[in-house]
Design an enzyme around this catalytic site. Structure first.
Site: not given
Ligand code: ATP
Ligand code: MG
Length: 465
Positions: A74, A158, A76
């Site tokens: 997705d 993170d 962001d």
């Molecule tokens: P995917 O959607 O492929 O699982 P993602 O990196 O997009 O991976 P998400 O959980 O959708 O993960 O989170 C979006 C973004 O928000 C991450 O890329 C990160 O930058 C931030 N993020 C998410 N969770 C945390 C956390 N626990 N602490 C700090 N930053 C976070």
């Molecule tokens: Mg994501």
């Protein structure tokens, strides 16, 4: 694609402990990302916000995945606009969240999530050893709840690989944390002090493992080091959040690798304490059963077939069941009620760690209950079982048990043949059953009339919660 990215962008391989204050800016010639690779809706959201005078970027997992030539799950968007300002720009936008507001911009089935730049609280740099006190009951740090600048927003994320900002208008990538360097070297590296960042939010330990498995990256040495010692912090994470994380860990197509990493970093036991005990007591059987369930899951996902958390949890907990049944039997209960009570207790205990919703615990118990019923095939029972909506899951589960070496007297093969047999062959197969196949020697008539009273969708009393 990676090759092109890294040919044009060379950084020496070294430890990079300090985030940069001004971002590295990669022009379109220095990276492989092209705006046409992105969701056009994400691009249009960014451009609309920029037109209205705000800063806006595509950020996070989608930039990371596109640089790695993977399809993002997705998109962001991060922006300097407040949620209300974002909503004012779009007809199809909804503000969600109470404590920290986000905006969902809807385009048919696609949702672009727009978040205002956030900062970690400045006090976060102090020497306080444990930041747990500053988290709320949902596990998120309260000091995360403050708007900030783009720079702040990068620092509070993170991992370095998750903190890349892409501007589709200029086609530039802004990199505050050497994220491109870490993508190049296939490293999961926490931003800031690893121990402090795990203490702020222990779920980051699970995320490190998840991304390592998903991307086939290594967890950088300093980010890996504290995990085993801090693994027990997961006990403080709300069980509903852990359930969500487990679904992401095991239903993203890399479950087997994830399982290995969870074991390697001592993260499996705090998530599944009873299963971890079973693994210790009987590593061969429990390890094989869980691993086979996970490889099947990965295979099904790769083939685009549906997977259910109920089957997965049933498999993860099954090896813990015999010891529980023995405990209950030792208190004087006969085998079947002992099994039912043990199953109930085991699931209840697991739910304290990872709140499994009832829509999954019910089918879990039905899958387990089916294991007790599949051996009893006399008369019309086999056909009734075939009609049971849970038959397929129960049968697959039986094959899984056999694949781990459980002795079932050829029951799986019998059911495989029975499903494919003609009516007359089926009658012969039933006639060929010996009386020991009848089950536990309980009076046949009464059991059958009991069964008939239940509808096909209902489970036996054993599986009613
Ligand atoms: P995917 O959607 O492929 O699982 P993602 O990196 O997009 O991976 P998400 O959980 O959708 O993960 O989170 C979006 C973004 O928000 C991450 O890329 C990160 O930058 C931030 N993020 C998410 N969770 C945390 C956390 N626990 N602490 C700090 N930053 C976070
Ligand atoms: Mg994501």
């Amino acid at each position: 694609m990676l090759k092109k990215l890294f040919q044009s962008f060379r950084l020496p391989l070294r430890r990079l402990p300090h985030p940069r204050r001004t971002p590295e800016i990669l022009s379109s010639r220095q990276h492989s990302l092209h705006r046409n690779d992105l969701s056009r809706h994400a691009v249009s959201v960014v451009e609309r916000l920029q037109h209205a005078g705000y800063e806006a970027y595509v950020v996070g997992g989608c930039v990371r995945d596109l640089l790695l030539d993977l399809e993002p799950k997705d998109y962001d968007v991060a922006t300097s606009a407040t949620p209300e300002q974002v909503r004012a720009e779009f007809r199809n936008a909804r503000v969600i969240g109470r404590r920290f507001k986000l905006v969902h911009v809807h385009f048919g089935r696609e949702i672009i999530e727009v978040a205002t730049f956030r900062a970690n609280h400045p006090e976060e740099d102090d020497d306080e050893p444990n930041h747990l006190a500053s988290r709320n009951e949902s596990g998120r740090i309260l000091r995360d709840n403050i708007y900030g600048t783009l720079e702040d927003d990068a620092q509070r994320r993170d991992f370095t690989i998750n903190a890349l900002y892409y501007d589709p208008s200029s086609e530039r990538i802004l990199d505050h944390t050497h994220g491109v360097h870490d993508i190049r070297n296939r490293l999961i590296r926490l931003i800031g002090d690893p121990e402090q960042r795990y203490q702020e939010d222990p779920v980051r330990m699970l995320r490190a493992v998840r991304f390592a498995a998903k991307l086939d990256f290594e967890i950088e040495k300093h980010s890996a080091e504290p995990i085993a010692d801090l693994a027990d912090l997961l006990n403080d994470v709300p069980s509903a959040r852990l359930f969500d994380e487990i679904i992401k860990l095991f239903l993203s197509g890399k479950a087997e690798r994830t399982f290995d990493l969870l074991l390697e970093y001592d993260l499996f036991a705090p998530l599944f304490p009873a299963s971890a005990d079973a693994l210790e007591d009987n590593p061969e059987y429990a390890g094989t059963l869980i691993r086979n369930a996970l490889t099947n899951t990965d295979l099904r996902i790769a083939q685009g077939k549906p997977v259910t958390p109920a089957f997965l949890f049933a498999a993860l907990l099954w090896p813990a069941l015999p010891a529980r049944v023995a405990e209950v039997q030792a208190r004087g209960l006969p085998p079947i009620p002992a099994m039912q009570e043990a199953a109930h207790d085991l699931i209840w205990e697991q739910c304290q760690r990872t709140a499994i919703p009832k829509r999954f615990t019910m089918p879990m118990r039905e899958i387990w209950d089916m294991q007790e019923r599949l051996p009893r095939r006399q008369g019309r029972r086999a056909d009734q079982l075939l009609e049971n909506p849970r038959f397929r899951a129960g049968y697959d589960f039986l094959l899984l048990r056999e694949s781990a070496g459980e002795e079932t007297d050829g029951l799986g093969e019998w059911w495989t043949d029975y499903q494919e047999a003609s009516d007359s062959d089926r009658r012969n197969m039933i006639r060929g059953l010996s009386s020991k196949d009848e089950g536990n020697g309980a009076p046949r008539k009464r059991r059958r009339s009991n069964r008939r009273k239940r509808g096909p969708n209902e489970s036996a009393p054993a599986s009613a919660d």
